[in-house]
Scaffold this active site. Structure first.
Site, short mmCIF file in Angstrom:
data_model
loop_
_atom_site.label_atom_id
_atom_site.label_comp_id
_atom_site.label_asym_id
_atom_site.label_seq_id
_atom_site.Cartn_x
_atom_site.Cartn_y
_atom_site.Cartn_z
N CYS A 1 45.32 17.32 20.58
CA CYS A 1 44.38 17.16 21.70
C CYS A 1 43.85 18.48 22.26
O CYS A 1 43.39 18.51 23.39
CB CYS A 1 45.04 16.35 22.83
SG CYS A 1 45.26 14.62 22.43
N ASP A 2 43.90 19.54 21.48
CA ASP A 2 43.40 20.82 21.99
C ASP A 2 42.55 21.55 20.94
O ASP A 2 42.81 22.70 20.61
CB ASP A 2 44.58 21.71 22.41
CG ASP A 2 44.15 22.83 23.35
OD1 ASP A 2 43.05 22.71 23.94
OD2 ASP A 2 44.90 23.80 23.49
#
Length: 412
Positions: free
Chosen positions: A200-201
């Site tokens: 998620c980054d």
């Protein structure tokens, strides 16, 4: 006008502060206590707000002087935000990196200033690193081995390559920009829709591209595996169905799935936030309506106007959705930098993953072999139709096909 500009800065500042609250977990330095960190955020918000409210008092809107001043205020506000992120470190850096990737949403002064956090973020001192290593591994200097990784430490090899938004790097190394964008979309579609385990980054500093010196093949390298989200099966399937409805312009399905995900009567806003398209484009069809400059302007304007509704929606949806929205924004920022936004191939790959994920779920619930066979046949047919449509789009977009259509038009 100053009020509208203030809203733009408030979007950035609010995202920094609220995202920091959501992601904040643990501090090792007394200077990083939550009271100190969010005190800094409140002070930065106050200074930026005061600047926007007072800077334009004696300047006529629409003039060259006003435009020049607006750019200066944007720049110094962005520099204050960057200073806040660097001072608070941790998750504030992550949020700053996120904002630096939102070229399609925030003024250029903000994105260019915060973008440096992608590759030149403040580093932890060796003492801080060794403290965590001592706590978790009982060693002073670790060797590079997987068995030295813990819940707080992930020891990995050093990876060479260029940032995924660096078109010049790709040109110099003969890397196909469109293929990179397509493959990155495939990677994330697999993670989100099929496996439900998502990195998620994906800001540009965490996604590298390189040509393998041995095979000559192009590789995408994902770095920084400290922020993963494991999606709950029910949420993942509803998210699959929502994206299928968005891709096929099934507006009843969009409303139904959005409500299941907690959006309520704000389902149009959720659809617009997920796709970064206007509500009119969502209704017309995001796969068939190209992104235009006027639509981008409309979206930027609406972000500041609908900030209360956006905040309300973010409070309603599951927390898993917040990280997916962040992930979508970062991926969309990469597409904007590569100039591959709204490519049809990305929607086709998402559709394939949705078809596979939903078919696998239905097979797991089927009570007979006949039922499972029917589901598998339906899956194959669905993927086959998507393949045919992809061939049609490729033929339609070929220069020879366009020449033939123009020739037929002349003859007609």
């Amino acid at each position: 006008m100053a009020g509208r500009l203030l809203k733009v800065s408030s979007v950035a500042t609010a995202l920094v502060a609220t995202s920091g609250v959501y992601l904040y977990t643990k501090q090792l330095d007394p200077n990083d206590l939550s009271l100190v960190r969010f005190g800094r955020a409140a002070a930065a918000t106050a200074v930026i707000s005061y600047d926007y409210l007072t800077a334009f008092r004696n300047v006529e809107p629409g003039t060259d002087e006003y435009s020049a001043l607006k750019s200066k205020v944007h720049l110094r506000s962005a520099e204050r935000l960057r200073a806040l992120c660097c001072a608070n470190r941790g998750t504030f850096i992550k949020v700053g990196q996120h904002l630096g990737a939102l070229d399609y949403l925030l003024p250029g002064e903000y994105t260019s200033t915060l973008r440096v956090l992608h590759s030149r973020a403040p580093q932890s001192s060796m003492d801080e690193i060794q403290q965590v290593i001592r706590e978790d591994l009982g060693k002073e200097v670790p060797q590079v081995h997987w068995d030295l990784s813990t819940k707080r430490i992930l020891t990995m090899e050093f990876a060479e390559g260029g940032q995924v938004n660096d078109r010049d790097y790709m040109r110099r190394h003969g890397i196909n920009v469109n293929k990179i964008s397509e493959n990155l979309g495939k990677i994330y579609s697999e993670m989100i829709f099929v496996h439900g385990f998502v990195h998620c980054d994906p800001h540009p500093g965490n996604v590298l591209v390189r040509v393998c010196p041995h095979s000559g093949k192009t590789h995408i390298v994902l770095l920084d595996h400290g922020l993963y989200q494991e999606l709950q099966p029910g949420f993942r399937l509803d998210y699959c169905r929502l994206w299928q409805a968005l891709i096929t312009s099934d507006m009843l399905g969009v409303e139904r799935c959005s409500r299941r995900l907690g959006a309520g009567d704000l389902f149009p806003l959720l659809a617009c936030m997920l796709t970064a398209r206007s509500w009119n484009s969502v209704n017309t069809g995001i796969t068939s309506t190209p992104v235009t400059h006027s639509e981008d302007v409309e979206i930027r304007t609406n972000v500041s106007q609908y900030l209360p509704q956006i905040s309300e929606l973010l409070n309603r949806v599951p927390r898993q959705m917040l990280l997916l929205l962040k992930t979508n924004d970062l991926l969309r920022g990469i597409e904007a930098a590569l100039q591959t936004r709204a490519a049809s191939s990305s929607f086709l790959n998402m559709s394939r993953c949705c078809v596979r994920a939903l078919a696998r779920h239905r097979r797991s619930k089927a009570s007979s072999r006949t039922r499972r066979l029917r589901i598998s046949v339906g899956e194959v047919l669905g993927l086959w139709r998507l393949g045919l449509y992809e061939v049609y789009l490729q033929v339609k977009g070929h220069p020879l096909a366009r020449w033939l259509w123009a020739l037929l038009g002349c003859l007609g």
